[in-house]
Design a protein around this motif. Structure first.
Motif, PDB file in Angstrom:
ATOM      1  N   LEU A  19       0.797  -1.255  -0.180  1.00 16.09           N
ATOM      2  CA  LEU A  19      -0.079  -0.032  -0.157  1.00 16.09           C
ATOM      3  C   LEU A  19       0.587   1.340  -0.146  1.00 16.09           C
ATOM      4  O   LEU A  19       0.564   2.081  -0.739  1.00 16.09           O
ATOM      5  N   THR A  32      -6.814   0.409  -5.318  1.00 18.98           N
ATOM      6  CA  THR A  32      -7.836  -0.485  -5.035  1.00 18.98           C
ATOM      7  C   THR A  32      -7.171  -1.768  -4.276  1.00 18.98           C
ATOM      8  O   THR A  32      -5.867  -1.928  -4.196  1.00 18.98           O
ATOM      9  N   VAL A  33      -8.098  -2.541  -3.735  1.00 13.51           N
ATOM     10  CA  VAL A  33      -7.858  -3.604  -2.896  1.00 13.51           C
ATOM     11  C   VAL A  33      -6.954  -4.515  -3.834  1.00 13.51           C
ATOM     12  O   VAL A  33      -5.925  -5.327  -3.203  1.00 13.51           O
ATOM     13  N   ILE A  36      -3.442  -3.544  -4.158  1.00 12.05           N
ATOM     14  CA  ILE A  36      -2.597  -3.663  -2.986  1.00 12.05           C
ATOM     15  C   ILE A  36      -2.290  -5.315  -3.012  1.00 12.05           C
ATOM     16  O   ILE A  36      -1.026  -5.671  -2.861  1.00 12.05           O
ATOM     17  N   PHE A  47      -6.075 -10.687   1.310  1.00 11.20           N
ATOM     18  CA  PHE A  47      -6.478  -9.149   2.113  1.00 11.20           C
ATOM     19  C   PHE A  47      -7.624  -9.002   3.079  1.00 11.20           C
ATOM     20  O   PHE A  47      -7.260  -8.495   4.033  1.00 11.20           O
ATOM     21  N   SER A  53     -10.830  -3.384   4.900  1.00  9.46           N
ATOM     22  CA  SER A  53     -10.784  -2.464   4.041  1.00  9.46           C
ATOM     23  C   SER A  53      -9.501  -1.569   3.867  1.00  9.46           C
ATOM     24  O   SER A  53      -8.533  -1.909   4.792  1.00  9.46           O
ATOM     25  N   ARG A  54      -9.064  -1.214   2.685  1.00  7.78           N
ATOM     26  CA  ARG A  54      -7.910  -0.509   2.625  1.00  7.78           C
ATOM     27  C   ARG A  54      -7.824   0.821   3.387  1.00  7.78           C
ATOM     28  O   ARG A  54      -6.418   1.081   3.877  1.00  7.78           O
ATOM     29  N   LEU A  57      -6.158  -0.700   6.726  1.00  8.01           N
ATOM     30  CA  LEU A  57      -4.895  -0.954   6.457  1.00  8.01           C
ATOM     31  C   LEU A  57      -4.115   0.147   6.517  1.00  8.01           C
ATOM     32  O   LEU A  57      -2.973   0.160   7.299  1.00  8.01           O
TER      33      LEU A  57
END
Length: 181
Positions: A19, A32-33, A36, A47, A53-54, A57
């Protein structure tokens, strides 16, 4: 108490690194996930076994950095060595320039607000004096907000400026005035 699974730690570190690399390349809102997970060399579903969620993270990354930073700077502020505290702060940021830039510049306004709130909460837990005329809570809100703004300005607009110069600015504009001298 169970010992943490090293595979979990390795996977989470891979996700954090992925990230932060991506946020240095493009705004957080565009990451986006799937991006990542791909950058981390992991499956998409992996993930979500680690983060919902991002944003979660990114918050995890920020929490760790803020905690480390508070541990370094708080003792210096307590002894009122504001120049040393400012130098320690900017050296810390310089050593983590890409992740700091990603959090303070690339992650967007919502994440910057979240980072500010987390830093304020951690600073509230530190025993530090403020001048008698200044309500402690206001001093913390102002100090954290101003410091993060200066760091963001440095990383975005003046990246070539030496960290010692930025430390001087932070000390003169924020730390020294807020110190209970």
């Amino acid at each position: 108490m169970t010992k943490a699974d090293p595979r979990i730690a390795k996977t989470r570190q891979a996700l954090r690194s992925a990230l932060m690399t991506l946020v240095c390349e493009q705004p957080f809102e565009k990451v986006t996930v799937q991006d990542i997970a791909a950058r981390a060399g992991l499956g998409y579903a992996t993930f979500f076994r680690h983060y919902p969620s991002r944003e979660a993270l990114l918050a995890d990354i920020a929490e760790g950095l803020i905690g480390d930073l508070v541990l370094l700077v708080a003792p210096l502020m307590h002894t009122r060595d504001t120049p040393a505290a400012a130098r320690t702060l900017t050296e810390f940021v310089e050593a983590r320039r890409s992740v700091s830039r990603g959090l303070l510049v690339g992650a967007g306004d919502a994440m910057r607000r979240d980072i500010t709130q987390r830093a304020i909460a951690m600073a509230n837990g530190v025993d530090a004096d403020t001048p008698a005329w200044l309500p402690r809570g206001l001093g913390i809100v102002h100090g954290v907000g101003a410091t993060l703004s200066i760091l963001g300005w440095w990383l975005e607009h003046e990246p070539q400026r030496h960290h010692a110069d930025v430390a001087g600015l932070i000390d003169r504009l924020v730390f020294a005035p807020l110190s209970a001298r």
